[in-house]
Design a protein around this motif. Structure first.
Motif, PDB file in Angstrom:
ATOM      1  N   THR A 232       0.826  -1.208   0.000  1.00 54.24           N
ATOM      2  CA  THR A 232       0.000   0.000   0.000  1.00 54.24           C
ATOM      3  C   THR A 232       0.858   1.255   0.000  1.00 54.24           C
ATOM      4  O   THR A 232       0.554   2.224  -0.707  1.00 54.24           O
ATOM      5  CB  THR A 232      -0.940   0.003   1.212  1.00 54.24           C
ATOM      6  N   ALA A 233       1.926   1.250   0.778  1.00 50.91           N
ATOM      7  CA  ALA A 233       2.814   2.408   0.815  1.00 50.91           C
ATOM      8  C   ALA A 233       3.367   2.715  -0.573  1.00 50.91           C
ATOM      9  O   ALA A 233       3.373   3.873  -1.027  1.00 50.91           O
ATOM     10  CB  ALA A 233       3.954   2.158   1.800  1.00 50.91           C
ATOM     11  N   ASN A 234       3.832   1.681  -1.261  1.00 51.43           N
ATOM     12  CA  ASN A 234       4.364   1.885  -2.603  1.00 51.43           C
ATOM     13  C   ASN A 234       3.282   2.306  -3.580  1.00 51.43           C
ATOM     14  O   ASN A 234       3.509   3.124  -4.477  1.00 51.43           O
ATOM     15  CB  ASN A 234       5.056   0.606  -3.077  1.00 51.43           C
ATOM     16  N   SER A 235       2.081   1.768  -3.414  1.00 51.88           N
ATOM     17  CA  SER A 235       0.977   2.114  -4.319  1.00 51.88           C
ATOM     18  C   SER A 235       0.571   3.578  -4.163  1.00 51.88           C
ATOM     19  O   SER A 235       0.269   4.254  -5.156  1.00 51.88           O
ATOM     20  CB  SER A 235      -0.227   1.209  -4.049  1.00 51.88           C
ATOM     21  N   ILE A 236       0.560   4.080  -2.933  1.00 50.46           N
ATOM     22  CA  ILE A 236       0.197   5.484  -2.710  1.00 50.46           C
ATOM     23  C   ILE A 236       1.218   6.408  -3.367  1.00 50.46           C
ATOM     24  O   ILE A 236       0.859   7.342  -4.104  1.00 50.46           O
ATOM     25  CB  ILE A 236       0.078   5.776  -1.199  1.00 50.46           C
ATOM     26  N   ALA A 237       2.495   6.152  -3.110  1.00 49.32           N
ATOM     27  CA  ALA A 237       3.529   7.018  -3.673  1.00 49.32           C
ATOM     28  C   ALA A 237       3.564   6.955  -5.200  1.00 49.32           C
ATOM     29  O   ALA A 237       3.644   7.984  -5.879  1.00 49.32           O
ATOM     30  CB  ALA A 237       4.894   6.627  -3.096  1.00 49.32           C
ATOM     31  N   LEU A 238       3.497   5.744  -5.750  1.00 48.09           N
ATOM     32  CA  LEU A 238       3.473   5.599  -7.203  1.00 48.09           C
ATOM     33  C   LEU A 238       2.263   6.286  -7.817  1.00 48.09           C
ATOM     34  O   LEU A 238       2.358   6.903  -8.885  1.00 48.09           O
ATOM     35  CB  LEU A 238       3.456   4.112  -7.582  1.00 48.09           C
ATOM     36  N   SER A 239       1.117   6.165  -7.154  1.00 45.26           N
ATOM     37  CA  SER A 239      -0.107   6.770  -7.677  1.00 45.26           C
ATOM     38  C   SER A 239       0.029   8.282  -7.780  1.00 45.26           C
ATOM     39  O   SER A 239      -0.365   8.897  -8.783  1.00 45.26           O
ATOM     40  CB  SER A 239      -1.298   6.417  -6.781  1.00 45.26           C
ATOM     41  N   VAL A 240       0.582   8.892  -6.743  1.00 48.41           N
ATOM     42  CA  VAL A 240       0.748  10.347  -6.761  1.00 48.41           C
ATOM     43  C   VAL A 240       1.664  10.758  -7.905  1.00 48.41           C
ATOM     44  O   VAL A 240       1.370  11.703  -8.651  1.00 48.41           O
ATOM     45  CB  VAL A 240       1.288  10.853  -5.403  1.00 48.41           C
ATOM     46  N   LEU A 241       2.776  10.049  -8.071  1.00 41.18           N
ATOM     47  CA  LEU A 241       3.691  10.410  -9.144  1.00 41.18           C
ATOM     48  C   LEU A 241       3.061  10.179 -10.515  1.00 41.18           C
ATOM     49  O   LEU A 241       3.216  11.008 -11.427  1.00 41.18           O
ATOM     50  CB  LEU A 241       4.986   9.604  -9.018  1.00 41.18           C
ATOM     51  N   ALA A 242       2.336   9.089 -10.674  1.00 41.30           N
ATOM     52  CA  ALA A 242       1.673   8.813 -11.953  1.00 41.30           C
ATOM     53  C   ALA A 242       0.652   9.895 -12.270  1.00 41.30           C
ATOM     54  O   ALA A 242       0.534  10.347 -13.425  1.00 41.30           O
ATOM     55  CB  ALA A 242       1.003   7.442 -11.911  1.00 41.30           C
ATOM     56  N   LEU A 243      -0.091  10.320 -11.266  1.00 45.29           N
ATOM     57  CA  LEU A 243      -1.088  11.379 -11.471  1.00 45.29           C
ATOM     58  C   LEU A 243      -0.418  12.709 -11.800  1.00 45.29           C
ATOM     59  O   LEU A 243      -0.928  13.494 -12.603  1.00 45.29           O
ATOM     60  CB  LEU A 243      -1.966  11.519 -10.233  1.00 45.29           C
ATOM     61  N   GLN A 244       0.729  12.951 -11.198  1.00 45.96           N
ATOM     62  CA  GLN A 244       1.454  14.191 -11.480  1.00 45.96           C
ATOM     63  C   GLN A 244       2.053  14.189 -12.883  1.00 45.96           C
ATOM     64  O   GLN A 244       2.230  15.257 -13.481  1.00 45.96           O
ATOM     65  CB  GLN A 244       2.558  14.395 -10.436  1.00 45.96           C
ATOM     66  N   ARG A 245       2.344  13.013 -13.400  1.00 49.47           N
ATOM     67  CA  ARG A 245       2.844  12.925 -14.771  1.00 49.47           C
ATOM     68  C   ARG A 245       1.734  13.142 -15.790  1.00 49.47           C
ATOM     69  O   ARG A 245       1.994  13.364 -16.962  1.00 49.47           O
ATOM     70  CB  ARG A 245       3.498  11.552 -15.009  1.00 49.47           C
ATOM     71  N   GLU A 246       0.488  13.026 -15.320  1.00 48.41           N
ATOM     72  CA  GLU A 246      -0.693  13.292 -16.161  1.00 48.41           C
ATOM     73  C   GLU A 246      -1.476  14.412 -15.474  1.00 48.41           C
ATOM     74  O   GLU A 246      -2.467  14.153 -14.780  1.00 48.41           O
ATOM     75  CB  GLU A 246      -1.557  12.041 -16.271  1.00 48.41           C
ATOM     76  N   PRO A 247      -1.041  15.655 -15.619  1.00 46.91           N
ATOM     77  CA  PRO A 247      -1.645  16.759 -14.871  1.00 46.91           C
ATOM     78  C   PRO A 247      -3.172  16.819 -14.983  1.00 46.91           C
ATOM     79  O   PRO A 247      -3.853  17.163 -14.006  1.00 46.91           O
ATOM     80  CB  PRO A 247      -1.003  18.003 -15.488  1.00 46.91           C
ATOM     81  N   ALA A 248      -3.714  16.448 -16.125  1.00 47.26           N
ATOM     82  CA  ALA A 248      -5.173  16.479 -16.282  1.00 47.26           C
ATOM     83  C   ALA A 248      -5.831  15.470 -15.343  1.00 47.26           C
ATOM     84  O   ALA A 248      -6.941  15.702 -14.843  1.00 47.26           O
ATOM     85  CB  ALA A 248      -5.557  16.185 -17.728  1.00 47.26           C
ATOM     86  N   ALA A 249      -5.145  14.341 -15.088  1.00 49.07           N
ATOM     87  CA  ALA A 249      -5.696  13.335 -14.181  1.00 49.07           C
ATOM     88  C   ALA A 249      -5.714  13.854 -12.749  1.00 49.07           C
ATOM     89  O   ALA A 249      -6.703  13.689 -12.026  1.00 49.07           O
ATOM     90  CB  ALA A 249      -4.869  12.048 -14.273  1.00 49.07           C
ATOM     91  N   TRP A 250      -4.601  14.468 -12.316  1.00 44.46           N
ATOM     92  CA  TRP A 250      -4.565  15.048 -10.963  1.00 44.46           C
ATOM     93  C   TRP A 250      -5.644  16.120 -10.812  1.00 44.46           C
ATOM     94  O   TRP A 250      -6.382  16.141  -9.823  1.00 44.46           O
ATOM     95  CB  TRP A 250      -3.178  15.631 -10.680  1.00 44.46           C
ATOM     96  N   GLU A 251      -5.751  16.984 -11.798  1.00 46.93           N
ATOM     97  CA  GLU A 251      -6.736  18.062 -11.731  1.00 46.93           C
ATOM     98  C   GLU A 251      -8.168  17.520 -11.738  1.00 46.93           C
ATOM     99  O   GLU A 251      -9.058  18.099 -11.115  1.00 46.93           O
ATOM    100  CB  GLU A 251      -6.534  19.047 -12.889  1.00 46.93           C
TER     101      GLU A 251
END
Length: 389
Positions: A232-251
């Motif tokens: 879970t720890a790795n999934s949370i961190a990876l998810s944030v970075l993946a979303l940041q690489r797709e700014p429209a997804a984070w927004e």
């Protein structure tokens, strides 16, 4: 072909997986200890292997069991239901299934929210840049599993470092064994203490199970402790970075936090943090993807390759937060499907919702090229993620 296949920084599986699914969906591979096994990459084939516990064994003592770890497992550790077959697996699993029901997770939601809010408040009040991994993504699931098991939160650093060493496949067998021995000794002491002074925690309930030895209780506790926070720890961190690489997804999540629940399923499919796959020994002749496998051969079922199979998920290399990805195999399938999957989902949902709600301007504080990924571990993740806002 050697396995595991080397990865590049980022979120996509090795490019070889796509061609293997087409040309060699059951491909011979060479492992670290000189073993040979078969890598399975198609969604339907991976799912079939995971759901057939009669012909595919999880027990390391079964001839042909693929050894991916530095330490060679000659037999299943007592209590470790991840590497046992029915009926022993059924006996162990029954003891913990009730701890992870939908009803229990709903009751736990308040505590998960409290822990998340406290960790996020500490992160926000601290210096910038902050490390999302050490300040938030790792402590949240660690605090939760400590609460569930009855492990003092003050000992989090001890078990976290040993857990990571246990899963670090770049370390020598001696260092891995030493870390695991220390973790076993710690939990053995805790289990003895709970037998004398029971509390309202999972370990106290475990030791009341008829016929369960201390050695078995330690094996189950190790599995729950390590599995209960690392993935879970790795999934949370990876998810944030993946979303940041797709700014429209984070927004999109910032604008509509209710989308988080569906987004978590897609992120689990897209990221597939158990990236080296699930190993099985062929216990009886089986045909997989048109290939006949004999008893005594080994199989590696790639969850990552299956979750990027276009036959199961159209346009699979695109992160689509509105996709119905609930059929993903990130938690496995069959009798060995992750017992803590509901807890992992709850923690990811609460954590991501809190971040997009209370830290909407979050952004990485270093270039993507400087982010350090964990390649030499069965659970993919980040060593750190400096962020600011």
């Amino acid at each position: 072909m050697d396995y595991p296949i080397a990865r590049r920084p980022g979120f996509d599986p090795p490019a070889e997986f796509a061609s293997l699914r087409v040309d060699a969906p059951v491909c011979p591979v060479s492992l670290r200890h000189g073993q040979q096994a078969h890598l399975v990459t198609r969604y339907d084939d991976v799912r079939a292997v995971l759901r057939d516990h009669d012909r595919f064994s999880s027990d390391p003592s079964t001839p042909g069991f693929p050894q991916l770890r530095p330490v060679v497992d000659r037999k299943a550790a007592p209590g470790s239901f991840l590497v046992t077959d029915p009926p022993e697996h059924t006996r162990y699993r029954r003891m913990v299934t009730g701890e992870f029901t939908v009803r229990r997770m709903e009751a736990l939601r308040i505590e998960v929210q409290r822990i998340t809010d406290e960790r996020l408040a500490a992160l926000r009040s601290g210096p910038r840049p902050a490390d999302l991994v050490s300040a938030f993504a790792l402590p949240v699931p660690s605090d939760v599993i400590c609460l569930l098991l009855g492990v003092p939160v003050a000992d989090q650093e001890f078990f976290s470092t040993r857990s990571r060493a246990h899963l670090d496949r770049s370390l020598s067998a001696e260092r891995v064994r030493a870390a695991l021995d220390e973790l076993h000794a710690y939990l053995a002491d805790l289990i003895r203490a709970r037998r004398l002074d029971p509390r309202d925690d999972l370990i106290s309930r475990l030791v009341r199970e008829p016929g369960l030895t201390d050695e078995e209780a330690v094996g189950m506790a190790v599995l729950l402790l390590v599995g209960g926070h690392e993935t879970t720890a790795n999934s949370i961190a990876l998810s944030v970075l993946a979303l940041q690489r797709e700014p429209a997804a984070w927004e999109a999540l910032v604008a509509a936090p209710d989308l988080v629940d569906n987004a978590v399923e897609e992120l689990l499919r897209f990221l597939s943090p158990v990236h080296h796959g699930v190993v099985r020994a062929v216990a009886g002749e089986a045909t997989v993807g048109g290939t006949v496998l004999a008893a005594g051969e080994g199989v590696i079922a790639s969850l990552f390759a299956a979750n990027r199979d276009p036959a199961a998920f159209p346009d699979p290399d695109r992160l689509d937060l509105r996709r119905d990805a609930r059929a993903h195999l990130a938690f496995g399938s069959g009798v060995h499907q992750c017992v803590g999957q509901l807890l992992a989902r709850l923690e990811m949902r609460v954590a991501l919702r809190a971040l997009v709600t209370h830290l909407p301007t979050l952004r990485p504080a270093v270039p993507f090229e400087d982010v350090e990924f964990k390649f030499d571990a069965p659970i993919y993740g980040l060593r750190s993620l400096p962020i600011t806002w």
